[in-house]
Design a protein around this motif. Structure first.
Motif, short mmCIF file in Angstrom:
data_model
loop_
_atom_site.label_atom_id
_atom_site.label_comp_id
_atom_site.label_asym_id
_atom_site.label_seq_id
_atom_site.Cartn_x
_atom_site.Cartn_y
_atom_site.Cartn_z
N MET A 61 0.82 -1.21 0.00
CA MET A 61 0.00 0.00 0.00
C MET A 61 0.85 1.27 0.00
O MET A 61 0.50 2.25 -0.62
N ARG A 62 1.99 1.23 0.69
CA ARG A 62 2.85 2.42 0.68
C ARG A 62 3.36 2.68 -0.74
O ARG A 62 3.40 3.81 -1.20
N ARG A 63 3.73 1.58 -1.45
CA ARG A 63 4.16 1.73 -2.83
C ARG A 63 3.05 2.34 -3.68
O ARG A 63 3.26 3.21 -4.51
N LEU A 64 1.82 1.88 -3.45
CA LEU A 64 0.66 2.40 -4.16
C LEU A 64 0.52 3.90 -3.94
O LEU A 64 0.36 4.66 -4.89
N ARG A 83 -4.36 0.78 -12.49
CA ARG A 83 -3.74 -0.44 -11.96
C ARG A 83 -3.05 -0.18 -10.63
O ARG A 83 -3.01 -1.07 -9.77
N GLU A 84 -2.51 1.00 -10.45
CA GLU A 84 -1.93 1.34 -9.15
C GLU A 84 -3.03 1.36 -8.08
O GLU A 84 -2.85 0.84 -6.99
N GLU A 136 -3.93 -1.88 -6.93
CA GLU A 136 -2.80 -2.59 -6.33
C GLU A 136 -2.37 -3.76 -7.21
O GLU A 136 -2.10 -4.87 -6.74
N SER A 172 -0.04 -5.06 -10.85
CA SER A 172 1.18 -4.76 -11.60
C SER A 172 0.83 -3.99 -12.87
O SER A 172 -0.30 -4.07 -13.37
N GLN A 214 -8.25 8.21 -3.23
CA GLN A 214 -7.59 7.22 -2.39
C GLN A 214 -8.49 6.78 -1.24
O GLN A 214 -8.54 5.60 -0.90
N ARG A 249 -11.06 4.50 -2.65
CA ARG A 249 -10.46 3.20 -2.96
C ARG A 249 -10.22 2.39 -1.69
O ARG A 249 -10.36 1.17 -1.67
N ASP A 294 -5.27 1.83 4.55
CA ASP A 294 -5.04 0.95 5.70
C ASP A 294 -4.27 1.72 6.77
O ASP A 294 -4.02 2.92 6.63
N THR A 304 -1.10 3.53 5.31
CA THR A 304 -1.24 4.64 4.37
C THR A 304 -2.16 5.75 4.86
O THR A 304 -2.04 6.89 4.40
#
Length: 518
Positions: free
Chosen positions: A1-4, A83-84, A87, A89, A303, A306, A309, A312
């Motif tokens: 989730m942080r990457r997202l 896609r981000e 979550e 690829s 966000q 969507r 958590d 994030t």
């Protein structure tokens, strides 16, 4: 989730500051996009024409909707952003997705998919994201109009049948085109057999799951157009409604299932017919340019819609706080901040943001909801100071601001459990009406089923719960438990059904807590 979160912020921050968003409102949708107004209007009109065509073919009613009942759609410039948010690829093949919620159903789509071939996998070629949305929106509409539980093949087959609809230049809609991406599964007759589909055998492999969609579409199409099978689908649905098991209902309606399999194999190589719905009146679309504050905070709103958590939520709240500081009197901005602060468990800050929104717009439903929710959380922390009458007053205000919004009704019902009180008759009626308004929300549906079982209203609970059991997306691991609950309900054993549900809930809570600590 942080990457997202970081990826999304990088994408949105790359957009020039002057690239404001537009909002389109129609009878059934609220759409947010950076498209030019004319392009956005054309998209909105196509969706409305699709909605009308579905209702014409299925004989569905079309009651007026308030904002709480409309689907919010975020139209993004890039399929990568979609896609981000999912979550997934970059090469996942996802072109859009939908979330059915009591708080307002939402969808996320791209409007530039054809310009991004490098990021789209081979199987995506030629699949418009609008078809993805049409498939998911069919689920939304079917649940709104559903009178009896539907088997997975029919749920997905019907969504595929309508999902490939094309809105023609004159506004007519053509329904029934083959789903090209499913072609190999249909023509090769792979995956589950017709008998296995009709018996609702759980799909355990990717190929079997694919056949639920592909062969489900083929069977739906056959039953719609084959003159030799006129009336069989109605007979099947009536048998299911009367309580027959799926396979028994199928044999009663369709006869020899091995012959049905052979008919399907032949039908897969036929020239498929289509239904054409004539153009109706041009849909009404209202477009407005969103103001600077709204455009600045829309990524945060997205966000939050969507879902965030524990990791994030604080970052989203920090970003919302930074934007909101420049727009202290903007009700849209402050209500988004209220939700973000609530998600980050900053309940006092959520109340303060909600109050700022309400000072500018007293009937702001989102602000009223999150003020009430924040007060509920504070009451749980300090029960001795809880003023449940005051908390309920805010939720009643939210309900009065949008009487067709399911979420305040559900929250009002929840206050009684939180306070350790038995729900009143009006609270129970509100819960059941909330489910009628937002049957797409699985958790709301389950809460309504529980309440019906507690009141020994088993006959009402059965079809409501059966829809969950036959849900094509029900995790395989949960199927035995859900089936056991349905068996108890059918046996008129409400306490037994509630006991199994309570045990499963405790198990899921323990699992979630263990994952949180790991």
């Amino acid at each position: 989730m942080r990457r997202l979160l970081l990826a999304l912020m990088a994408l949105f921050l790359a957009v020039p500051a002057h690239a404001n968003w537009n909002e389109a409102r129609t009878r059934h949708f609220i759409i947010y996009s950076q498209q030019k107004p004319d392009d956005l209007r054309a998209f909105a009109e196509r969706l409305e024409r699709f909605d009308r065509a579905v209702r014409v073919v299925r004989g569905m009613e079309d009651p007026p909707l308030t904002d709480g009942g409309k689907v919010s759609i975020y139209l993004l410039p890039s399929v990568v952003q979609v896609r981000e948010l999912a979550e997934a690829s970059p090469n996942s093949g996802i072109l859009g997705f939908y979330i059915g919620r009591a708080a307002g159903s939402v969808a996320f789509l791209s409007y530039r998919e054809r310009r991004e071939r490098a990021s789209i996998t081979r199987d995506d070629i030629g699949i418009p994201p609008e078809h993805v949305f049409q498939h998911e929106y069919m689920h939304h509409l079917m649940l709104s109009d559903q009178k009896t539980p539907l088997s997975p093949w029919l749920v997905e087959g019907t969504a595929e049948f309508f999902g490939t609809a094309e809105v023609e230049n004159d506004g007519g809609v053509k329904i029934g085109a083959p789903p090209q991406a499913r072609g190999w599964a249909v023509l090769d007759n792979q995956g589950l057999s017709a008998e296995e589909l009709l018996a609702s055998v759980p799909a355990k492999t990717p190929l079997e799951r694919e056949s639920v969609y592909g062969k489900g579409w083929l069977l739906t199409h056959l039953l719609a157009f084959d003159k030799n099978r006129v009336g069989q689908l109605t007979k099947y649905l009536n048998a299911m409604k009367a309580g027959s098991k799926p396979l028994d209902a199928a044999r009663t309606a369709f006869g020899d299932l091995a012959q049905l399999d052979r008919d399907l194999a032949r039908y897969a190589r036929s020239n498929f017919q289509a239904i054409r719905v004539a153009p109706g009146p041009r849909p009404e679309v209202t477009i407005r340019a969103m103001n600077a504050g709204e455009s600045a905070i829309i990524a945060v709103r997205m966000q939050s819609d969507r879902g965030v958590d524990r990791e994030t939520a604080p970052e989203v709240a920090a970003d919302a706080r930074r934007i909101a500081a420049a727009h202290p009197n903007n009700p849209f901005v402050q209500s988004v901040l209220a939700e973000a602060e609530f998600d980050a468990r900053n309940y006092e800050a959520a109340i303060a943001a909600a109050d700022r929104a309400l000072a500018a717009q007293p009937n702001n439903v989102q602000a009223l909801i999150y003020r009430g929710r924040a007060m509920m959380e504070l009451a749980e922390k300090e029960p001795a100071k809880a003023d449940w009458a005051e908390i309920r007053r805010w939720l009643v205000r939210a309900n009065r601001a949008d009487v067709e919004n399911a979420y305040p009704l559900w929250l009002f019902y929840q206050t009684f459990a939180e306070a350790g009180q038995a729900p009143t008759k009006s609270a129970t009626e509100g819960l059941l009406y909330a489910h009628a308004l937002a049957p797409q929300d699985r958790n709301l549906r389950l809460a309504a089923v529980r309440r019906l079982l507690e009141e020994k209203r088993v006959a009402e609970a059965e079809p409501m719960f059966a829809t969950l059991v036959f849900d094509p997306h029900l995790p395989i691991a949960l199927q035995p438990t859900m089936t056991s609950v349905l068996d108890r309900i059918k046996a008129k054993d409400a306490p037994g059904a509630l006991k199994i549900l309570a045990e499963e809930e405790a198990k899921q809570k323990a699992k979630a807590e263990a994952e949180r600590k790991s």
